[in-house]
Motif scaffolding. Structure first.
Motif, PDB file in Angstrom:
ATOM      1  N   ALA A 125       6.953 -52.236  10.335  1.00  0.00           N
ATOM      2  CA  ALA A 125       7.379 -53.310  11.278  1.00  0.00           C
ATOM      3  C   ALA A 125       6.359 -54.450  11.243  1.00  0.00           C
ATOM      4  O   ALA A 125       5.308 -54.518  11.889  1.00  0.00           O
ATOM      5  CB  ALA A 125       7.585 -52.929  12.595  1.00  0.00           C
ATOM      6  N   LEU A 166       4.793 -57.446  12.794  1.00  0.00           N
ATOM      7  CA  LEU A 166       4.682 -58.076  14.319  1.00  0.00           C
ATOM      8  C   LEU A 166       4.568 -59.521  14.376  1.00  0.00           C
ATOM      9  O   LEU A 166       4.907 -59.979  15.435  1.00  0.00           O
ATOM     10  CB  LEU A 166       3.526 -57.655  14.942  1.00  0.00           C
ATOM     11  CG  LEU A 166       3.359 -55.982  14.714  1.00  0.00           C
ATOM     12  CD1 LEU A 166       1.962 -55.379  15.560  1.00  0.00           C
ATOM     13  CD2 LEU A 166       4.819 -55.099  15.214  1.00  0.00           C
ATOM     14  N   MET A 173       8.428 -62.130  17.371  1.00  0.00           N
ATOM     15  CA  MET A 173       8.518 -60.847  16.336  1.00  0.00           C
ATOM     16  C   MET A 173      10.067 -61.027  16.112  1.00  0.00           C
ATOM     17  O   MET A 173      10.885 -61.696  16.919  1.00  0.00           O
ATOM     18  CB  MET A 173       8.419 -59.436  17.173  1.00  0.00           C
ATOM     19  CG  MET A 173       8.437 -58.299  16.431  1.00  0.00           C
ATOM     20  SD  MET A 173       7.887 -56.968  17.400  1.00  0.00           S
ATOM     21  CE  MET A 173       6.496 -57.291  18.179  1.00  0.00           C
ATOM     22  N   LYS A 184      14.948 -57.591  14.687  1.00  0.00           N
ATOM     23  CA  LYS A 184      15.073 -56.270  14.052  1.00  0.00           C
ATOM     24  C   LYS A 184      13.600 -55.337  14.021  1.00  0.00           C
ATOM     25  O   LYS A 184      13.868 -54.054  14.421  1.00  0.00           O
ATOM     26  CB  LYS A 184      15.089 -56.243  12.525  1.00  0.00           C
ATOM     27  CG  LYS A 184      15.501 -54.887  11.551  1.00  0.00           C
ATOM     28  CD  LYS A 184      16.082 -55.064  10.199  1.00  0.00           C
ATOM     29  CE  LYS A 184      16.424 -53.991   9.822  1.00  0.00           C
ATOM     30  NZ  LYS A 184      16.771 -54.192   8.206  1.00  0.00           N
ATOM     31  N   SER A 185      12.501 -55.986  14.127  1.00  0.00           N
ATOM     32  CA  SER A 185      11.337 -55.366  14.396  1.00  0.00           C
ATOM     33  C   SER A 185      11.164 -54.719  15.814  1.00  0.00           C
ATOM     34  O   SER A 185      10.983 -53.695  16.219  1.00  0.00           O
ATOM     35  CB  SER A 185       9.918 -56.278  13.929  1.00  0.00           C
ATOM     36  OG  SER A 185       9.926 -56.225  12.646  1.00  0.00           O
ATOM     37  N   THR A 204      13.501 -51.755  16.173  1.00  0.00           N
ATOM     38  CA  THR A 204      12.857 -50.523  15.674  1.00  0.00           C
ATOM     39  C   THR A 204      11.927 -50.192  16.326  1.00  0.00           C
ATOM     40  O   THR A 204      11.821 -49.086  16.288  1.00  0.00           O
ATOM     41  CB  THR A 204      12.489 -51.040  14.174  1.00  0.00           C
ATOM     42  OG1 THR A 204      13.422 -51.487  13.451  1.00  0.00           O
ATOM     43  CG2 THR A 204      11.815 -49.815  13.469  1.00  0.00           C
ATOM     44  N   VAL A 247       7.428 -45.234  12.053  1.00  0.00           N
ATOM     45  CA  VAL A 247       7.125 -46.868  12.044  1.00  0.00           C
ATOM     46  C   VAL A 247       5.976 -47.166  12.280  1.00  0.00           C
ATOM     47  O   VAL A 247       4.866 -46.622  12.880  1.00  0.00           O
ATOM     48  CB  VAL A 247       7.886 -47.378  13.254  1.00  0.00           C
ATOM     49  CG1 VAL A 247       7.630 -48.767  13.425  1.00  0.00           C
ATOM     50  CG2 VAL A 247       9.257 -46.976  13.357  1.00  0.00           C
ATOM     51  N   LEU A 276       3.036 -50.402  12.249  1.00  0.00           N
ATOM     52  CA  LEU A 276       2.845 -51.479  12.809  1.00  0.00           C
ATOM     53  C   LEU A 276       1.982 -52.347  11.814  1.00  0.00           C
ATOM     54  O   LEU A 276       0.784 -51.847  11.355  1.00  0.00           O
ATOM     55  CB  LEU A 276       2.314 -51.214  14.210  1.00  0.00           C
ATOM     56  CG  LEU A 276       3.084 -50.518  15.165  1.00  0.00           C
ATOM     57  CD1 LEU A 276       2.435 -50.578  16.572  1.00  0.00           C
ATOM     58  CD2 LEU A 276       4.467 -50.939  15.300  1.00  0.00           C
ATOM     59  N   LEU A 309       9.837 -54.653   7.148  1.00  0.00           N
ATOM     60  CA  LEU A 309      10.703 -55.676   7.895  1.00  0.00           C
ATOM     61  C   LEU A 309       9.658 -56.920   7.724  1.00  0.00           C
ATOM     62  O   LEU A 309       8.579 -56.607   8.625  1.00  0.00           O
ATOM     63  CB  LEU A 309      10.700 -55.130   9.225  1.00  0.00           C
ATOM     64  CG  LEU A 309      11.432 -53.537   9.466  1.00  0.00           C
ATOM     65  CD1 LEU A 309      11.674 -53.314  10.918  1.00  0.00           C
ATOM     66  CD2 LEU A 309      13.025 -53.512   8.731  1.00  0.00           C
ATOM     67  N   ALA A 325       8.062 -60.697   8.496  1.00  0.00           N
ATOM     68  CA  ALA A 325       7.680 -61.513   9.894  1.00  0.00           C
ATOM     69  C   ALA A 325       6.821 -62.910   9.554  1.00  0.00           C
ATOM     70  O   ALA A 325       6.549 -63.057   8.468  1.00  0.00           O
ATOM     71  CB  ALA A 325       6.748 -60.513  10.506  1.00  0.00           C
TER      72      ALA A 325
END
Length: 243
Positions: free
Chosen positions: A7, A9, A17, A20-21, A24, A100, A102, A129, A131
């Protein structure tokens, strides 16, 4: 079978952010993140208050705490072993559930997760994901357009040899210089050599509560914050003002 979900950030402000992140991370039962030994880690700090009470955390602690020259054999081997170890651990965890991971900024833009992504191919299902990159948050904090018309933008690493920095700076209009920290004196010297020091800005912890913005020329020589980016705006072709 679970997945590894990285994800992104964004630049630091949790409000920047992606939806979706955010969703999640709030639903995750297993969360991994990079950090330096003895520190909470920037990624973990960003998501403070977002994690479930029953979450299981996996701090991935870097084996070294300073940025060494990218050509250092010792540094490279330590990092190779570190990423190999955590790729094995994440693969094992996905046999039972999702994990997940980060990642500050965008995972595919100089993010540490890229090294795990490469090693996990064919071994686990991986989703990334995207960002907002950290540099975007930093240049927006200056409240000035960063590139104009046909400006050429270069993103440089402060770990580069000084002559390489100088050569790239001469060829580009707008500059983003990352990985500053202990490399900031070399960056400052390269900007001075190309006549661009007076146009350079230092943005520390952009978009975060501790954000600091200053003209680099006004920053004391010994002040070398780690989580900072140096920016030089482009001055390219601009449309004429309407009458």
């Amino acid at each position: 079978m679970g997945r590894v979900i990285c994800a992104g950030l964004g630049p630091g402000d949790p409000d920047l952010m992606s939806v979706k992140s955010d969703r999640t991370i709030r639903n995750a039962q297993h969360v991994a993140y990079f950090r330096k030994k003895g520190r909470p880690g920037q990624a973990r700090t960003i998501v403070q208050g977002m994690l479930r009470e029953d979450v299981t955390e996996y701090p991935m602690e870097y084996p070294v705490t300073t940025e060494l020259h990218f050509g250092s054999d010792g540094y490279k081997q330590l990092m190779v072993d570190f990423y190999a170890e955590w790729a094995d651990k994440l693969e094992a965890l996905t046999e039972q559930h999702d994990v997940v991971v980060l990642c500050e900024g965008d995972p595919f833009f100089y993010g540490s997760f890229m090294h795990l992504h490469t090693r996990l191919q064919g071994r686990a299902e991986v989703e990334v994901l995207p960002a907002i990159p950290g540099m975007v948050g930093c240049w927006n904090s200056l409240d000035m357009p960063f590139t104009w018309g046909d400006d050429v933008l270069s993103v440089l690493m402060g770990t580069l040899p000084q002559q390489d920095l100088i050569d790239h700076m001469k060829r580009s209009d707008a500059l983003v210089i990352m990985k500053t920290g202990r490399n900031l004196p070399r960056v400052r010297a390269a900007l001075a050599a190309t006549g661009r020091l007076d146009d350079a800005w230092l943005v520390e912890k952009g978009t975060m509560p501790q954000q600091r913005v200053a003209k680099l020329a006004d920053v004391p020589e010994g002040d070398c914050p780690y989580f900072a980016i140096v920016l030089v705006h482009g001055q390219g072709r601009r449309p004429e003002a309407e009458e």
